[in-house]
Design a protein around this motif. Sequence first.
Motif, PDB file in Angstrom:
ATOM      1  N   GLN A 265      28.006  49.848  26.004  1.00  0.00           N
ATOM      2  CA  GLN A 265      28.097  49.053  27.228  1.00  0.00           C
ATOM      3  C   GLN A 265      29.329  48.158  27.180  1.00  0.00           C
ATOM      4  OE1 GLN A 265      24.488  47.293  28.856  1.00  0.00           O
ATOM      5  NE2 GLN A 265      23.267  48.304  27.271  1.00  0.00           N
ATOM      6  N   VAL A 266      30.384  48.592  27.864  1.00  0.00           N
ATOM      7  CA  VAL A 266      31.621  47.820  27.965  1.00  0.00           C
ATOM      8  C   VAL A 266      32.024  47.787  29.437  1.00  0.00           C
ATOM      9  CG1 VAL A 266      34.012  47.565  27.232  1.00  0.00           C
ATOM     10  CG2 VAL A 266      32.346  48.618  25.682  1.00  0.00           C
ATOM     11  N   GLU A 267      32.227  46.598  29.970  1.00  0.00           N
ATOM     12  CA  GLU A 267      32.604  46.453  31.372  1.00  0.00           C
ATOM     13  C   GLU A 267      33.902  45.673  31.496  1.00  0.00           C
ATOM     14  OE1 GLU A 267      29.137  45.824  34.342  1.00  0.00           O
ATOM     15  OE2 GLU A 267      28.655  44.609  32.588  1.00  0.00           O
ATOM     16  N   ALA A 268      34.717  46.069  32.460  1.00  0.00           N
ATOM     17  CA  ALA A 268      35.911  45.304  32.821  1.00  0.00           C
ATOM     18  C   ALA A 268      35.569  44.447  34.024  1.00  0.00           C
ATOM     19  CB  ALA A 268      37.070  46.240  33.148  1.00  0.00           C
ATOM     20  N   LEU A 269      35.672  43.139  33.874  1.00  0.00           N
ATOM     21  CA  LEU A 269      35.388  42.190  34.949  1.00  0.00           C
ATOM     22  C   LEU A 269      36.672  41.430  35.250  1.00  0.00           C
ATOM     23  CD1 LEU A 269      31.961  40.790  33.681  1.00  0.00           C
ATOM     24  CD2 LEU A 269      32.364  42.719  35.217  1.00  0.00           C
ATOM     25  N   GLY A 270      37.438  41.940  36.220  1.00  0.00           N
ATOM     26  CA  GLY A 270      38.745  41.366  36.466  1.00  0.00           C
ATOM     27  C   GLY A 270      39.600  41.525  35.214  1.00  0.00           C
ATOM     28  N   PRO A 271      40.219  40.455  34.726  1.00  0.00           N
ATOM     29  CA  PRO A 271      41.039  40.556  33.510  1.00  0.00           C
ATOM     30  C   PRO A 271      40.206  40.532  32.230  1.00  0.00           C
ATOM     31  CG  PRO A 271      41.112  38.323  34.357  1.00  0.00           C
ATOM     32  CD  PRO A 271      40.340  39.137  35.360  1.00  0.00           C
ATOM     33  N   HIS A 540      33.820  41.924  39.180  1.00  0.00           N
ATOM     34  CA  HIS A 540      34.754  42.965  38.764  1.00  0.00           C
ATOM     35  C   HIS A 540      36.141  42.783  39.378  1.00  0.00           C
ATOM     36  CE1 HIS A 540      32.003  45.864  36.742  1.00  0.00           C
ATOM     37  NE2 HIS A 540      31.098  45.321  37.526  1.00  0.00           N
ATOM     38  N   CYS A 541      36.256  41.921  40.383  1.00  0.00           N
ATOM     39  CA  CYS A 541      37.498  41.815  41.144  1.00  0.00           C
ATOM     40  C   CYS A 541      38.505  40.902  40.446  1.00  0.00           C
ATOM     41  CB  CYS A 541      37.210  41.286  42.551  1.00  0.00           C
ATOM     42  SG  CYS A 541      36.144  42.375  43.527  1.00  0.00           S
ATOM     43  N   ASP A 542      39.776  41.238  40.604  1.00  0.00           N
ATOM     44  CA  ASP A 542      40.848  40.385  40.098  1.00  0.00           C
ATOM     45  C   ASP A 542      41.040  39.164  40.979  1.00  0.00           C
ATOM     46  OD1 ASP A 542      41.781  42.202  37.963  1.00  0.00           O
ATOM     47  OD2 ASP A 542      42.320  43.498  39.640  1.00  0.00           O
ATOM     48  N   HIS A 543      40.814  39.353  42.271  1.00  0.00           N
ATOM     49  CA  HIS A 543      41.055  38.280  43.241  1.00  0.00           C
ATOM     50  C   HIS A 543      40.011  38.404  44.346  1.00  0.00           C
ATOM     51  CE1 HIS A 543      44.166  35.229  44.292  1.00  0.00           C
ATOM     52  NE2 HIS A 543      43.585  35.315  45.484  1.00  0.00           N
ATOM     53  N   LEU A 544      39.657  37.280  44.959  1.00  0.00           N
ATOM     54  CA  LEU A 544      38.632  37.266  45.998  1.00  0.00           C
ATOM     55  C   LEU A 544      39.108  36.450  47.198  1.00  0.00           C
ATOM     56  CD1 LEU A 544      35.510  36.439  43.786  1.00  0.00           C
ATOM     57  CD2 LEU A 544      36.018  38.670  44.808  1.00  0.00           C
ATOM     58  N   PRO A 558      38.035  34.887  40.683  1.00  0.00           N
ATOM     59  CA  PRO A 558      36.652  34.455  40.454  1.00  0.00           C
ATOM     60  C   PRO A 558      36.565  33.242  39.524  1.00  0.00           C
ATOM     61  CG  PRO A 558      36.790  36.839  40.353  1.00  0.00           C
ATOM     62  CD  PRO A 558      38.208  36.336  40.456  1.00  0.00           C
ATOM     63  N   GLY A 559      37.376  33.235  38.457  1.00  0.00           N
ATOM     64  CA  GLY A 559      37.352  32.110  37.531  1.00  0.00           C
ATOM     65  C   GLY A 559      37.758  30.806  38.188  1.00  0.00           C
ATOM     66  N   ALA A 560      38.777  30.856  39.032  1.00  0.00           N
ATOM     67  CA  ALA A 560      39.230  29.646  39.720  1.00  0.00           C
ATOM     68  C   ALA A 560      38.185  29.144  40.698  1.00  0.00           C
ATOM     69  CB  ALA A 560      40.548  29.929  40.449  1.00  0.00           C
ATOM     70  N   LYS A 562      34.927  29.503  40.413  1.00  0.00           N
ATOM     71  CA  LYS A 562      33.855  28.888  39.629  1.00  0.00           C
ATOM     72  C   LYS A 562      34.263  27.511  39.133  1.00  0.00           C
ATOM     73  CE  LYS A 562      32.143  33.365  37.998  1.00  0.00           C
ATOM     74  NZ  LYS A 562      32.004  34.271  36.826  1.00  0.00           N
ATOM     75  N   ALA A 563      35.500  27.392  38.660  1.00  0.00           N
ATOM     76  CA  ALA A 563      35.987  26.105  38.165  1.00  0.00           C
ATOM     77  C   ALA A 563      36.004  25.068  39.283  1.00  0.00           C
ATOM     78  CB  ALA A 563      37.384  26.272  37.569  1.00  0.00           C
ATOM     79  N   ALA A 564      36.381  25.485  40.491  1.00  0.00           N
ATOM     80  CA  ALA A 564      36.409  24.552  41.622  1.00  0.00           C
ATOM     81  C   ALA A 564      35.007  24.088  41.988  1.00  0.00           C
ATOM     82  CB  ALA A 564      37.079  25.223  42.825  1.00  0.00           C
ATOM     83  N   LEU A 565      34.024  25.003  41.952  1.00  0.00           N
ATOM     84  CA  LEU A 565      32.650  24.612  42.263  1.00  0.00           C
ATOM     85  C   LEU A 565      32.115  23.645  41.213  1.00  0.00           C
ATOM     86  CD1 LEU A 565      30.117  24.979  44.041  1.00  0.00           C
ATOM     87  CD2 LEU A 565      29.414  26.815  42.494  1.00  0.00           C
ATOM     88  N   GLU A 566      32.409  23.914  39.942  1.00  0.00           N
ATOM     89  CA  GLU A 566      31.937  23.023  38.875  1.00  0.00           C
ATOM     90  C   GLU A 566      32.553  21.640  39.020  1.00  0.00           C
ATOM     91  OE1 GLU A 566      31.372  22.982  34.016  1.00  0.00           O
ATOM     92  OE2 GLU A 566      31.989  24.797  35.063  1.00  0.00           O
ATOM     93  N   GLN A 567      33.800  21.575  39.423  1.00  0.00           N
ATOM     94  CA  GLN A 567      34.436  20.288  39.625  1.00  0.00           C
ATOM     95  C   GLN A 567      33.793  19.532  40.787  1.00  0.00           C
ATOM     96  OE1 GLN A 567      38.658  20.536  40.169  1.00  0.00           O
ATOM     97  NE2 GLN A 567      38.949  18.335  40.413  1.00  0.00           N
TER      98      GLN A 567
END
Length: 648
Positions: A265-271, A540-544, A558-560, A562-567
């Motif tokens: 089980q190996v998945e690519a999730l964006g980068p 899985h997306c690089d950009h949203l 996606p990472g950005a 999530k970081a904005a919501l946490e802030q």
Amino acid sequence: MAETALVDAMPDWVIRSEGFGKRYGKRQAVSGISLAVRAGELFGLIGPDGAGKSSLMKAVAGVLKYDSGTLEVFGTDMARDAAAESVKARIGLMPQGLGQNLYGDLSVEENVDFFAKLRLVPDELARERKEKLLGVTRLANFRTRPMKQLSGGMKQKLGLVCTLIHAPELIVLDEPTTGVDPVSRRDFWQILAELVSSQGLSALVSTAYMDEASRFARMALMHEGRVLAQGQPKEILALRAGSVVSCVPHEQVRARAALAANYAQVEALGPRLRVFVPELAREAAEGAVTRLIDAAGGATAYDSGEAELEDVFVALLAGSHTSADAGEASAAPAAAGNAAAPAIEAISLARRFGDFVAVSDVSFTVREGEIFGLLGANGAGKTTAIKMLTGILPPSSGGGRIAGVDIARELGCVKSRIGYMSQAFSLYLDLTVSENIRLYAGLYGLTRAERAARLDWVLEMAGLHALADTLAAELPMGQRQRLALGCALVHRPRVLFLDEPTSGVDPVGRRAFWDVLFRLSRVDGVALLVTTHYMSEAEHCDHLALMFAGRIVADATPGAMKAALEQDMGALYEVSGEKAPAFAPVLAAAGITGVSVHGRNLHVLCRDGARLTALAGGQGGLQVRARALTMEDVFVERVRALEKEAGR
């Protein structure tokens, strides 16, 4: 995991089946199902389309005859017609499909009144229940609106009201959130949890979404008509011990190949890459993955955590369901060229239908080799934007370019450069795999030599060489979707549009499908634009880009997001323990509003984790642990804030 001993020992069950089976002609749809549902329990049937969920649920509701085994509801043998009729008044059934048990030309209130009369509910009691249920589901302000004008989420809430109007003791809900956007899905689950808790209802609910599994007190994982495992979420997780490790490799394709040679089980999730490491605890798992990645170019941002239910489901399916790996893609659809070049450009796109503005000033860019996700609730404008970019609808203003071609001036050239895989199944079921491919190759004008070469490429890419002469109707859903993808790629498009591409596909098939998309983007440089309600696909997306009311309201990784919501709102915590559901009012009184019910646990968005822990400690027996934010958390909180701002 058999529960025969548990079934025999349970005195408070409302549903009990032993060896339940159902055939449709020569096809065995369900076989050997043994399970039990307790009184007052929210029990889930989890599995993809074709798993047998609906057959079992219809039999429980007394509307389908079965062929083998036993099935009892409220102690009544459902094999006998007269006996089954005697308990139907105690059951509420909500069939699969948006608004399938409703009448489109009737208003919200008229639908409820109709079902109350159908169920012979006295008028005064019906009025009392109607007002209460419309209030709980927040439909009271829409009582005069025709059902056909409701959003998908509102239709499902109205369906629930009509199912509950006669006060059943057991409700049977068949995939109530399929096709519903994430905000409405979470709203629906919140309402259902409250009703089950406050009214002592028993509920049998099915879903194809693995991320909804944690909302049930107990569940059965189903596949191809059989139960793979059943029990509480923690019991099922214990069936396949292991950890999950994620990292951001410097050379993603090479690192993925190194991991895939060692782990199933190996998945690519964006980068990022995400790998399930069986049997090892977090620290040991992270060390094992690090050694492999270091030999394949290294990585940054290592993280590890506990396995999820989907990881266990996939592990349980190993051996009974295999997915083909076509290796790294060959015969690339198009020269990748400059990886930074724009493949899709939406430039101030707008579309009006009379006075209604469906899309307003939408702009975004998708690069070659990028997986781009377009997200939004029902009616946000996603489909209209896609139709303008693909030439199906002319924009009212603005424009765009596809692979460097203007969508207004060179429409014919645009259509030759794109592939489109619609949500509706686009294959010819009475044709074989190879016949479908040849048909699409002919429609796109390929020469005889090109058709032969592309046939071989599609079969290799989709892992369907051994099934070339098999009818499309006989393929499992995952293989059908890979065939549909191949048909969309047969003319070597540089841009691919995917609309809900894995709806109804089991987790193994879905992961195999995304493996193919990964190779198309990373190896062949194809630009992918995906629309989805399935938030795990957004990972899985690089950009949203997030759409709301026809506008782009967020555009980031996606990472950005999530970081904005946490802030803005704080970190995510899980509160677990027997008293967890009763803890929600305590949190509300303390001014903590970001609370949602997940089975027997609570998920809480909170800035002050220490305060949350202190409040939980005062309840006795409650545990608090941090959890990683998901794209569903981001989507739900952002859209709710926008709806509140818009006064909805």
